[in-house]
Design an enzyme around this catalytic site. Structure first.
Site, PDB file in Angstrom:
ATOM      1  N   LYS A 111       0.464  -1.133  -0.073  1.00 32.40           N
ATOM      2  CA  LYS A 111       0.165  -0.108   0.300  1.00 32.40           C
ATOM      3  C   LYS A 111       0.454   1.098   0.302  1.00 32.40           C
ATOM      4  O   LYS A 111       0.561   2.282  -0.839  1.00 32.40           O
ATOM      5  CB  LYS A 111      -0.523   0.243   1.522  1.00 32.40           C
ATOM      6  N   LYS A 192      -4.029 -10.951  -6.605  1.00 31.47           N
ATOM      7  CA  LYS A 192      -5.272 -11.014  -6.454  1.00 31.47           C
ATOM      8  C   LYS A 192      -6.690  -9.923  -6.612  1.00 31.47           C
ATOM      9  O   LYS A 192      -6.266  -8.447  -7.204  1.00 31.47           O
ATOM     10  CB  LYS A 192      -5.509 -11.001  -4.429  1.00 31.47           C
ATOM     11  N   LYS A 195     -10.268  -4.033  -4.305  1.00 38.16           N
ATOM     12  CA  LYS A 195     -11.122  -3.242  -4.072  1.00 38.16           C
ATOM     13  C   LYS A 195      -9.921  -1.783  -4.306  1.00 38.16           C
ATOM     14  O   LYS A 195     -10.383  -0.811  -5.263  1.00 38.16           O
ATOM     15  CB  LYS A 195     -11.556  -2.458  -3.237  1.00 38.16           C
TER      16      LYS A 195
HETATM   17  P1  TYM Z   1     -10.660  -6.508   4.066  1.00 38.28           P
HETATM   18  O1  TYM Z   1     -11.726  -5.434   3.919  1.00 38.28           O
HETATM   19  O2  TYM Z   1      -9.603  -5.943   2.987  1.00 38.28           O
HETATM   20  O3  TYM Z   1     -10.924  -7.466   3.269  1.00 38.28           O
HETATM   21  C1  TYM Z   1     -12.449  -8.594   3.785  1.00 38.28           C
HETATM   22  C2  TYM Z   1     -11.960  -9.567   3.923  1.00 38.28           C
HETATM   23  O4  TYM Z   1     -12.013 -10.443   2.626  1.00 38.28           O
HETATM   24  C3  TYM Z   1     -10.500 -11.178   2.005  1.00 38.28           C
HETATM   25  N1  TYM Z   1     -10.386 -11.297   0.795  1.00 38.28           N
HETATM   26  C4  TYM Z   1      -9.803 -11.884  -0.096  1.00 38.28           C
HETATM   27  N2  TYM Z   1     -10.281 -13.130   0.130  1.00 38.28           N
HETATM   28  C5  TYM Z   1      -9.989 -14.073  -1.235  1.00 38.28           C
HETATM   29  N3  TYM Z   1      -9.827 -13.402  -2.505  1.00 38.28           N
HETATM   30  C6  TYM Z   1      -9.800 -12.005  -2.451  1.00 38.28           C
HETATM   31  N4  TYM Z   1      -9.337 -11.638  -3.891  1.00 38.28           N
HETATM   32  C7  TYM Z   1      -9.996 -11.366  -1.013  1.00 38.28           C
HETATM   33  N5  TYM Z   1      -9.956  -9.907  -1.207  1.00 38.28           N
HETATM   34  C8  TYM Z   1     -10.204 -10.073  -0.425  1.00 38.28           C
HETATM   35  C9  TYM Z   1      -9.975 -11.370   3.445  1.00 38.28           C
HETATM   36  O5  TYM Z   1      -9.060 -11.957   3.541  1.00 38.28           O
HETATM   37  C10 TYM Z   1     -10.794 -10.619   4.216  1.00 38.28           C
HETATM   38  O6  TYM Z   1     -10.887 -11.317   4.942  1.00 38.28           O
HETATM   39  N6  TYM Z   1      -7.399  -6.132   7.511  1.00 38.28           N
HETATM   40  C11 TYM Z   1      -8.804  -6.721   6.780  1.00 38.28           C
HETATM   41  C12 TYM Z   1      -9.506  -5.995   7.598  1.00 38.28           C
HETATM   42  C13 TYM Z   1      -9.340  -6.582   9.588  1.00 38.28           C
HETATM   43  C14 TYM Z   1      -9.585  -7.247   9.899  1.00 38.28           C
HETATM   44  C15 TYM Z   1      -9.622  -7.461  11.164  1.00 38.28           C
HETATM   45  C16 TYM Z   1     -10.153  -8.625   9.662  1.00 38.28           C
HETATM   46  C17 TYM Z   1      -9.227  -5.337  10.156  1.00 38.28           C
HETATM   47  N7  TYM Z   1      -9.072  -5.698  11.804  1.00 38.28           N
HETATM   48  C18 TYM Z   1      -9.460  -8.421  12.440  1.00 38.28           C
HETATM   49  C19 TYM Z   1      -9.785  -9.977  10.032  1.00 38.28           C
HETATM   50  C20 TYM Z   1      -9.306  -9.183  11.920  1.00 38.28           C
HETATM   51  C21 TYM Z   1      -9.139  -6.011   5.860  1.00 38.28           C
HETATM   52  O7  TYM Z   1      -7.963  -5.030   4.565  1.00 38.28           O
HETATM   53  O8  TYM Z   1     -10.073  -6.863   4.866  1.00 38.28           O
END
Ligand code: TYM
Length: 326
Positions: A111, A192, A195
């Protein structure tokens, strides 16, 4: 009963990777476990955001999560900034993690390479994520594969704090689904689905219309050897389609591969499965959008429920590390 916690950022549109990598499992976990799910708006602020857009995407994401199947009667669903204990515990986590550990996080490197303004919050992001998880005495964290390193650092932080100050935190485990953990971009299957990559034809949004879904899957990049097998190293595009179809149907990609001989047939089946998965979500979302006041009421009730647990953990943590109680 195990406690499950996970979070999602209200930035950009919800896509098929989020759905298959995480949300489908969130819905399953609420049936069997005590599940707590959080819209992490404070994490979204680590990159520049338009205030109005952040506010509306937070509410929309709550409605989408309910449309996907999260049921506020079965799980706790809330917005991170509504429970101030997250920010309070994050500071204690920042004082427990090292600069070196944070510097090795691949999400930060990715990022920060793409941003003009690199906030301190982007660097300390994993400390806030550790706070999210540890506040709820979490046993299991259902996430996609890209979150593996964040859960590992959370475990390290919890173990270090427990070692220094006595048993304070439950050390959580990640739960990564057998199919769907890594949904890749349809045009660039080596990276991957995301967004933030601005790959319009490579990303399928949960609210996308069926025609557009079919077109994108039909145009997905494959290869020229004509063989259908699950092998991400040498056949990323085909393997991604197998993962998508497998995750949408609840089968393993290897098993799915046995049913097809032609790329065209695999693409049609994957497109049908995705459309079948998305249509009912889109219908429920349209209904929920009609009543934003009800969504806000449910989020407030979720925050109150979450805070009961979070405040107990915060007090225990503050006491154990030597802060004088007010
Ligand atoms: P975020 O918002 O990017 O994504 C949310 C969830 O979607 C999954 N994900 C994917 N899984 C498979 N293939 C993909 N291309 C893909 N893109 C996204 C992510 O693995 C995630 O499970 N840091 C985290 C948010 C967070 C969080 C937490 C997660 C903050 N605190 C505590 C778990 C526990 C994030 O940015 O997810």
């Amino acid at each position: 009963m195990a406690r499950v916690f996970s979070g999602i950022q209200p930035s950009g549109d919800l896509h098929l990777g989020n759905l298959l990598g995480a949300l489908v499992n969130w819905v399953n976990h609420q049936e069997e476990h005590e599940a707590v799910y959080c819209i992490v708006d404070l994490h979204a602020l680590t990159l520049p955001k338009d205030p109005e857009e952040l506010r509306s995407s937070t509410l929309e994401l709550a409605q989408l999560l309910m449309a996907v199947g999260l049921d506020p009667d079965k799980c706790t669903l809330f917005v991170q900034s509504h429970v101030p204990e997250h920010s309070q515990l994050a500071w204690l986590m920042e004082c427990t993690v090292s600069y070196g550990e944070l510097s090795r996080m691949t999400a930060f490197k990715d990022k920060s390479d793409r941003s003009e303004f690199i906030s301190a919050g982007l660097f300390t992001y994993p400390a806030l994520q550790a706070a999210d998880i540890l506040l709820y005495d979490t046993d299991l964290v259902p996430v996609g594969d890209d979150q593996r390193q964040h859960i590992e650092i959370t475990r390290d932080i919890a173990e270090r704090f427990n070692h220094r100050f006595g048993e304070t935190f439950v050390v959580p485990e990640h739960v990564i689904p057998p199919a769907g953990a890594r949904i890749m971009d349809l045009q660039h299957p080596e990276r991957k689905m995301s967004k933030s990559q601005h790959s319009v034809n490579g990303t399928i949004n949960v609210l996308e219309n069926p025609d557009s879904v079919r077109k994108k899957i039909k145009r997905a990049v494959t290869d020229s050897d004509g063989e259908i097998r699950f092998d991400f190293e040498s056949k990323a595009g085909v393997s991604n389609l197998l993962s998508i179809l497998g995750a949408a149907k609840g089968d393993s990609p290897e098993e799915v591969a046995k049913s097809f001989e032609r790329y065209g047939d695999l693409k049609s089946a994957a497109a049908d499965a995705v459309v079948d998965l998305l249509l009912p979500i889109q219908e429920r979302y349209a209904d929920l959008q009609a009543d934003p006041a009800e969504t806000r009421r449910l989020l407030q009730a979720g925050a109150e429920k979450a805070q009961e647990v979070a405040s107990r953990t915060l007090t225990r943590t503050q006491q154990n590390c030597g802060l004088l109680q007010a």
